[in-house]
Design a protein around this motif. Structure first.
Motif: not given
Lengths: 388, 81
Positions: A74-76, A89-91, A94, B35-45, B47-50
């Motif tokens: 969930a966190f990449g 809870g807002i990022v 990162k 890092n490209e994968t991380f950029l779009h698979q992790s919650p965006r700045v 956004e609420l955390i999962p």
């Protein structure tokens, strides 16, 4: 965990200001490094955390990921990423790789500076054992093929009343996953957290292949060399040839070994079962065996959803044509590659997901493919800036 | 309370803008496919955390979204290797 001192210093400075710090314990990035092997159960993962606390002497508490690695996904899916999260809870920030210096700048900007910074060097922290401190191998290691890919190993936990003292890792030659033929590597390592050793007086470690579904194997009984010592803790390794392996082929194996605990004074003869699934395991990490065996980029594990688990290589080039369910890509070598567009294919521009219609002919892109079917498909198209 | 919300909004907007307009950072990250994968698979700045549940060190469930509410929080991923 090389960033631990810097992070602990930040926690000393910003903990009193109400900032909470957590490490998130996830699947091992490099199994076998420092001697640690992949845990099979949550209890074993919790034992890893206790070991990390004991070794590193840290104060920051740990959150432990579930065995399905849901937090990591969930966190990449990065091994050492960091997130700064606000009270709702807002990022806020990162990073793919933790950077305590940059994180301090973030905290100074958002929470405020501290009167006196803690010097990481002044913290009395521990460290993990170095590679050179690992026990020398009592058995010669196998010469392994290049670019092995870890595949899924499912221990039959419910069938054994004992812990799995020996952890099995299986890796396949790239050709096994592509064409169905090649070498399969079996590595058995004793989990150092149990403090046991092989009992060689009972007999050599053996692996029997009890059932093979959609795959042929060159042998069904693997017997490890028997060291001269009565006991040891060296890895037991095996290579076998497989043919006609289809996607998702499975092997059911039983590992036979005798484990003894010197301090507790017991020995047990064990037969523990596993199912091996011939699919890349994106959560299995990468064993650091030296440069010769470093997987090429296209073979490195990428985690995430089901599609990501089948990710193919990242192709760079210029879009020739896009539409009608396909994308034609001209690579730097001058080759034109046809890629299928799927309903779930998407584009990414400056780190944000955008509509696939944004992709135009003549655009420089990197395309993450999905290795499925005869024609590779597009997972996503990364729009690259124009060349100057 | 209004002042806190306004401050938070400013922080959020500033951080989002910083992330979106940091060409050096973007240039550095886009060179690494991981890092490209991380950029779009992790919650965006922004956004609420999962809403996922892990465990604390005692093995008790730890719902991230609920447990991290109310404080600034730093999460850092790691392992023994």
């Amino acid at each position: 965990m090389r960033k631990v001192p810097g992070l602990e210093a930040l926690q000393r400075d910003y903990g009193p200001k109400g900032v909470k710090f957590y490490y998130v314990y996830k699947a091992l990035a490099h199994p076998e490094l420092h001697g640690y092997v992949t845990p099979y159960t949550l209890q074993e993962r919790l034992a890893h955390v206790r070991e990390a606390r004991r070794r590193l002497r840290t104060q920051i508490p740990w959150i432990v990921d579930a065995m399905d690695n849901r937090i990591k996904h969930a966190f990449g899916d990065r091994p050492n990423s960091e997130f700064l999260i606000d009270p709702e809870g807002i990022v806020l920030v990162k990073r793919a790789w933790s950077n305590p210096q940059a994180l301090r700048a973030d905290l100074e900007r958002i929470v405020g500076p501290v009167a006196q910074r803690t010097d990481p060097d002044e913290l009395e922290l521990g460290r993990l054992p170095g590679r050179s401190e690992a026990r020398p191998a009592e058995l010669p290691r196998l010469e392994l093929p290049a670019a092995l890919v870890p595949v899924r190993v499912r221990p039959h936990l419910a069938t054994s009343t004992e812990p799995f003292y020996a952890k099995l890792r299986v890796e396949a030659e790239r050709s096994v996953l592509r064409t169905g033929s090649g070498k399969l590597y079996f590595g058995l390592r004793l989990d150092p957290l149990y403090g046991v050793h092989w009992n060689n007086l009972v007999g050599p470690v053996k692996v029997s292949i009890d059932a093979a579904d959609r795959i042929r194997v060159s042998k069904t009984a693997l017997v490890a060399p028997r060291p001269e010592q009565d006991s040891d803790a060296a890895p037991r390794e095996f290579l076998l040839d497989v043919t006609d392996a289809q996607r998702g082929a499975t092997l059911r194996v039983t590992v036979h070994y005798a484990a003894c605990h010197g301090k507790e004074g017991w020995c047990k003869i064990l037969a523990q079962q596993f199912t091996i699934i011939l699919e890349r395991d994106p959560d299995a990490g990468r064993v650091l065996r030296g440069r010769a065996r470093r997987p090429v980029r296209s073979e490195r594990a990428t985690d995430g959803d089901q599609a990501a688990r089948r990710s193919g290589p990242l192709l760079r080039g210029t879009v020739v044509q896009v539409g009608s369910g396909q994308l034609l890509l001209r690579t730097a070598d001058g080759d034109t590659i046809k890629l299928r567009l799927l309903p779930g294919s998407y584009a990414v521009q400056r780190g944000k997901r955008v509509a696939l219609q944004t992709v135009r002919s003549g655009q420089r892109v990197a395309v993450r493919t999905i290795a499925t079917g005869a024609t590779p498909a597009v997972r996503y198209v990364l729009l690259l800036p124009s060349e100057p | 309370m209004h002042r806190f919300s306004a401050t938070m909004s400013t922080v959020l907007v500033a951080t989002t803008l910083l992330a979106a307009t940091d060409p050096a950072g973007y240039a550095q990250q886009r060179e690494r496919p991981d890092n490209e994968t991380f950029l779009h698979q992790s919650p965006r700045v922004g956004e609420l955390i999962p809403d996922v549940i892990g465990y604390d060190e005692q093995g008790e469930p730890f719902p991230l979204r609920a447990r991290l509410r109310g404080s600034y929080t730093v999460l850092v991923f790691g392992c023994l290797t």
